[in-house]
Design a protein around this motif. Structure first.
Motif, short mmCIF file in Angstrom:
data_model
loop_
_atom_site.label_atom_id
_atom_site.label_comp_id
_atom_site.label_asym_id
_atom_site.label_seq_id
_atom_site.Cartn_x
_atom_site.Cartn_y
_atom_site.Cartn_z
N GLN A 163 12.62 8.21 -11.27
CA GLN A 163 13.89 7.76 -10.72
C GLN A 163 13.68 6.39 -10.07
O GLN A 163 12.61 6.11 -9.53
N ILE A 164 14.69 5.56 -10.14
CA ILE A 164 14.63 4.24 -9.49
C ILE A 164 15.91 4.02 -8.69
O ILE A 164 16.93 4.65 -8.94
N ARG A 172 13.57 0.62 -19.90
CA ARG A 172 13.75 1.95 -19.32
C ARG A 172 14.94 2.67 -19.95
O ARG A 172 14.88 3.87 -20.23
N GLU A 173 15.99 1.92 -20.18
CA GLU A 173 17.20 2.50 -20.78
C GLU A 173 17.12 2.55 -22.30
O GLU A 173 18.09 2.94 -22.95
N SER A 209 8.22 4.21 -23.02
CA SER A 209 9.50 4.61 -22.43
C SER A 209 9.84 6.07 -22.72
O SER A 209 10.27 6.81 -21.84
N SER A 210 9.63 6.50 -23.97
CA SER A 210 10.01 7.85 -24.36
C SER A 210 9.02 8.90 -23.87
O SER A 210 9.42 9.95 -23.36
N THR A 211 7.72 8.64 -23.96
CA THR A 211 6.73 9.64 -23.54
C THR A 211 6.64 9.75 -22.03
O THR A 211 6.25 10.81 -21.52
N SER A 212 6.99 8.70 -21.29
CA SER A 212 7.00 8.80 -19.83
C SER A 212 7.99 9.85 -19.36
O SER A 212 7.81 10.50 -18.33
N GLN A 213 9.05 10.06 -20.14
CA GLN A 213 10.09 11.02 -19.75
C GLN A 213 9.70 12.46 -20.07
O GLN A 213 10.36 13.39 -19.62
N VAL A 214 8.62 12.66 -20.85
CA VAL A 214 8.18 14.02 -21.19
C VAL A 214 6.70 14.19 -20.87
O VAL A 214 6.02 15.04 -21.45
N SER A 215 6.18 13.37 -19.93
CA SER A 215 4.75 13.36 -19.66
C SER A 215 4.24 14.69 -19.11
O SER A 215 3.05 14.98 -19.19
N ALA A 216 5.14 15.51 -18.54
CA ALA A 216 4.72 16.81 -18.00
C ALA A 216 4.60 17.88 -19.07
O ALA A 216 4.07 18.97 -18.81
#
Length: 501
Positions: free
Chosen positions: A75-76, A141-142, A273-280
């Motif tokens: 989040q930013i 990011r977007e 950008s895409s893998t940062s959102q599913v890194s968990a």
């Protein structure tokens, strides 16, 4: 639509615009570089190379490498955006001031003191790049690569086509290259800011600001090591060889690095950008690694292996006979670029899964090895030997990163090997085809260099397409086949309105 499906569609859309923009920039950059090289010659390019080397490393300090935190953070807020932009502005001002003050000493260290005025003029590129970083990373990011690539594409067109080439034809010499870079960076800054519209204001403190700066520090070390791996050889060449040979080395490397940079800049940004959102999600990260491990060799390796095989036709066809001393140099340079391209597909996955410290250490060790190997090779008095030494280190680095990523994501070596076979098959087929084409066409090269080059490109392109089609049929990864089909499906819908932009 599920979040996973939405992310997949956004990723494909981002990749589509990323590669459309990359293709446009590649055509503009290569076209303008070829025309400028024909007009200016090796000595002028040698002087510009000195400035490009220095500004290349200075840009990493000016960017402060914290802009990528805007992509990596879950989040930013407006405050964190202002915080990052403020520190980048401060870093850009400091780096620009340092270059203005110490330009004579830096140029003297590189044994080309006559390049001092160029260094001072190009120092402002660092400030412009620092101001561009925050809005550009907000667009990444977007996954808004449409706006980002259009801004960069317009900057290149204005800077090089409308400023650089006319100035070179008017007799401005090396200053045409300087002006083109400054105008390109300035136009990109204006258009990216207009698209992102980041919050404006100075802020030296913010929540999690210390952690953000720490992330930037690790990213800076990794980026500096990456730059060293790509440019430390140029520093050594600059100190060891005259401007004429440095110019040949710079142009040959630019021919290859322009292509690999455009390929990697989009691929790395979209992947990060895409893998940062599913890194968990360990399974999805593992699947992303296997897809990247298979797709990268199929896309990257055949292109640059073909370039190495057809080096004589490509160099003389593009630049003319006065640049033909770079033919032997182009072969190791092309293969080295392939190794960097393959390594670069793994890096964003390691960053997204919090392996940035280890990746930074690998980069630093690689840079040390590059420095030692290239310096030892330069003592032999041959630029070609330096290029082959660089290829050896780049190959070892890729092999290590691939093994480390496989171990981190729980991928057995046997399974990894199956995913690499498609790329090796594609490369072997392309090399055989390129060798046959070169053998057939080289006898008429000097009589009709441009026509020979065009015939080589068309036939090698056909061989590449057939080889990739063959590799896709026997690919080990379902995700890789689905990704290719997704791109094909997107292209078939060009007549339909695009509502996802």
């Amino acid at each position: 639509m599920s979040s996973k499906g939405n992310l997949t569609q956004r990723t494909l859309h981002a990749a589509k615009w990323g590669y459309l923009g990359a293709a446009g920039k590649l055509l503009i950059q290569l076209g303008s570089q070829i025309l400028l090289a024909r007009i200016l010659g090796p000595a002028e390019y040698g002087m510009f190379a000195v400035g490009a080397i220095v500004v290349g490393v200075a840009n990493y300090f000016a960017d402060a490498s914290i802009g990528s935190a805007l992509v990596q953070r879950k989040q930013i807020s407006d405050d964190i955006v202002r915080f990052i932009a403020t520190w980048q502005l401060a870093a850009g001002l400091v780096v620009t001031a340092v270059l203005l003050l110490f330009a004579p000493h830096i140029a003297g260290f590189l044994t080309h003191p006559e390049a001092t005025p160029l260094l001072r003029a190009l120092s402002f590129v660092c400030l412009i790049s620092a101001l561009t970083s925050a809005p550009a990373n907000l667009l990444r990011r977007e996954l808004n690569f449409k706006a980002l690539q259009l801004g960069q594409l317009a900057g290149f067109a204005v800077g090089y086509l409308l400023v650089g080439i006319p100035m070179a034809l008017a007799g401005a010499g090396v200053w045409s290259l300087v002006a083109a870079w400054l105008v390109q960076a300035s136009c990109t800054l204006v258009l990216v800011w207009k698209a992102a519209r980041p919050p404006i204001g100075l802020r030296f403190r913010a929540d999690d600001g210390v952690d953000t700066l720490k992330f930037g520090g690790h990213a800076l070390l990794s980026n500096l090591a990456t730059w060293s791996g790509s440019n430390l050889d140029r520093i050594i060449v600059s100190r060891a060889f005259p401007a004429h040979e440095l110019g040949v080395y710079h142009v040959v490397n630019n021919l290859v690095s322009t292509a690999i940079t455009q390929i990697l800049s989009t691929l790395q940004a979209v992947t990060f950008s895409s893998t940062s959102q599913v890194s968990a999600d360990a399974q999805r990260i593992r699947a992303s690694f296997l897809t990247a491990a298979e797709a990268a060799p199929v896309v990257v390796l055949p292109i640059f292996a073909t370039l190495a095989v057809t080096a004589k036709i490509v160099l003389i066809g593009l630049y003319g006979t006065k640049w033909q001393e770079g033919v032997e140099l182009l072969q190791p340079v092309a293969l080295t670029a392939a190794m960097y391209g393959l390594s670069g597909t793994i890096t964003p996955l390691l960053w997204a899964s919090n392996h940035i410290r280890h990746e930074s250490r690998v980069q630093i060790i690689s840079s040390v090895l590059i420095g030692v190997a290239c310096y030892a090779a330069a003592l032999q008095g041959s630029i070609v030997t330096v290029a082959w030494a660089l290829f050896g280190v780049a190959s070892m680095r890729y092999a290590y990163l691939l093994r480390f990523a496989a171990r981190s994501y729980g991928v057995p070596l046997k399974q990894l090997g199956r995913h690499l076979m498609a790329g090796l098959l594609t490369t072997a087929l392309c090399c055989v085809g390129a060798w046959g084409i070169s053998t057939l066409l080289e006898p008429v090269l000097l009589a009709a260099p441009v026509l020979t080059l065009l015939a080589t490109i068309l036939t090698c392109g056909l061989v590449l397409a057939l080889s990739v089609a063959c590799a896709v049929r026997f690919a080990a990864s379902d995700a890789f086949r689905a990704l290719v089909k997704g791109f094909i499906a997107k292209r078939r819908k060009t007549a339909a309105p695009d509502n996802s932009a």
